[in-house]
Design an enzyme around this catalytic site. Structure first.
Site, PDB file in Angstrom:
ATOM      1  CG  ASP A  37      40.682  13.376  57.806  1.00  0.00           C
ATOM      2  OD1 ASP A  37      41.439  12.598  58.141  1.00  0.00           O
ATOM      3  OD2 ASP A  37      40.453  14.209  58.060  1.00  0.00           O
ATOM      4  CD  GLN A 101      43.597   5.098  67.403  1.00  0.00           C
ATOM      5  OE1 GLN A 101      44.413   4.836  68.422  1.00  0.00           O
ATOM      6  NE2 GLN A 101      42.606   4.808  67.122  1.00  0.00           N
ATOM      7  CG  HIS A 107      41.932   5.991  61.436  1.00  0.00           C
ATOM      8  ND1 HIS A 107      41.340   5.884  62.474  1.00  0.00           N
ATOM      9  CD2 HIS A 107      42.816   6.841  61.348  1.00  0.00           C
ATOM     10  CE1 HIS A 107      41.876   6.700  63.394  1.00  0.00           C
ATOM     11  NE2 HIS A 107      42.527   7.735  62.762  1.00  0.00           N
ATOM     12  CG  HIS A 109      46.070   9.785  58.806  1.00  0.00           C
ATOM     13  ND1 HIS A 109      45.010  10.557  58.621  1.00  0.00           N
ATOM     14  CD2 HIS A 109      45.463   8.955  59.885  1.00  0.00           C
ATOM     15  CE1 HIS A 109      44.835  10.289  60.298  1.00  0.00           C
ATOM     16  NE2 HIS A 109      45.190   9.626  61.211  1.00  0.00           N
TER      17      HIS A 109
HETATM   18  P1  5GP Z   1      43.325   9.912  63.825  1.00  0.00           P
HETATM   19  O1  5GP Z   1      43.632  11.345  64.770  1.00  0.00           O
HETATM   20  O2  5GP Z   1      42.630   8.686  64.642  1.00  0.00           O
HETATM   21  O3  5GP Z   1      44.519   9.257  63.588  1.00  0.00           O
HETATM   22  O4  5GP Z   1      42.560  10.025  62.436  1.00  0.00           O
HETATM   23  C1  5GP Z   1      41.272  11.133  62.608  1.00  0.00           C
HETATM   24  C2  5GP Z   1      41.081  11.678  61.296  1.00  0.00           C
HETATM   25  O5  5GP Z   1      39.863  11.511  61.919  1.00  0.00           O
HETATM   26  C3  5GP Z   1      41.602  12.798  61.347  1.00  0.00           C
HETATM   27  O6  5GP Z   1      42.973  12.766  60.184  1.00  0.00           O
HETATM   28  C4  5GP Z   1      40.425  13.687  61.271  1.00  0.00           C
HETATM   29  O7  5GP Z   1      40.824  14.696  60.337  1.00  0.00           O
HETATM   30  C5  5GP Z   1      39.149  13.454  60.722  1.00  0.00           C
HETATM   31  N1  5GP Z   1      37.964  12.890  61.150  1.00  0.00           N
HETATM   32  C6  5GP Z   1      37.604  13.464  62.207  1.00  0.00           C
HETATM   33  N2  5GP Z   1      36.363  13.164  62.116  1.00  0.00           N
HETATM   34  C7  5GP Z   1      36.307  13.104  60.966  1.00  0.00           C
HETATM   35  C8  5GP Z   1      34.687  13.305  60.163  1.00  0.00           C
HETATM   36  O8  5GP Z   1      33.762  13.526  60.868  1.00  0.00           O
HETATM   37  N3  5GP Z   1      34.753  12.977  59.272  1.00  0.00           N
HETATM   38  C9  5GP Z   1      35.798  12.310  57.700  1.00  0.00           C
HETATM   39  N4  5GP Z   1      36.003  12.177  57.274  1.00  0.00           N
HETATM   40  N5  5GP Z   1      36.884  12.717  58.729  1.00  0.00           N
HETATM   41  C10 5GP Z   1      37.059  13.089  60.076  1.00  0.00           C
END
Ligand code: 5GP
Length: 144
Positions: A37, A101, A107, A109
């Site tokens: 991440d 999200q 995904h 974590h």
């Molecule tokens: P969500 O909020 O959808 O559960 O998690 C998305 C995750 O993707 C977040 O923890 C965020 O830090 C990560 N993330 C967002 N943009 C990028 C990126 O460009 N590259 C990577 N490796 N992680 C990302």
């Protein structure tokens, strides 16, 4: 974004799967891709995404593909345990914006947690140093 909606093939994780944008890979096979991440909530924060599926969240994941995908989630969690020896491991997954999200390709974590350690905020702050992420990814990958 709501809990229900159309899969956007141009979301950032879909672009990573196509190789259109880079990520620091930890593990990859025909079922899943795991990568660091970029806004880690703790050192070693890794994401595991399924391949060949248009699932925005867990509810949309085809049942037939779920078991194989979850095996990869567990595989990466075990590797993090061996490589980083945390006191705990938080496995998180959000469905829909109100739940937290921000990227709409399924995904999980995997976040190693030390005793008494508080997690940094979600998907915000300064992006991590790529070389530091690569070093962590190598340490984790050594146990897969
Ligand atoms: P969500 O909020 O959808 O559960 O998690 C998305 C995750 O993707 C977040 O923890 C965020 O830090 C990560 N993330 C967002 N943009 C990028 C990126 O460009 N590259 C990577 N490796 N992680 C990302």
């Amino acid at each position: 974004m709501t809990l229900h909606g159309k899969y956007d093939p141009d979301n950032i994780f879909a672009k990573m799967l196509r190789g259109d944008i880079p990520c620091v890979k930890v593990f990859e096979d025909d079922v899943a891709l795991a990568f660091m991440d970029i806004f880690p909530q703790a050192e070693g924060h890794t994401l595991v995404i399924p391949k060949d599926v248009e699932a925005r969240n867990l509810l949309e994941m085809p049942k037939k593909k779920l078991g194989a995908y979850m095996e990869r989630v567990q595989k990466v969690a075990k590797a993090i345990d061996k490589a980083l020896k945390p006191d705990g491991i938080r496995v998180m997954q959000f469905n829909g914006a109100p739940s937290g999200q921000t990227v709409y390709h399924l995904h999980f974590h995997i976040i190693p947690v030390g005793e008494g350690q508080s997690m940094r905020s979600h998907a915000s702050g300064e992006p991590a140093d790529t070389e530091a992420l690569k070093a962590l990814a190598d340490r984790i990958a050594a146990y897969i």
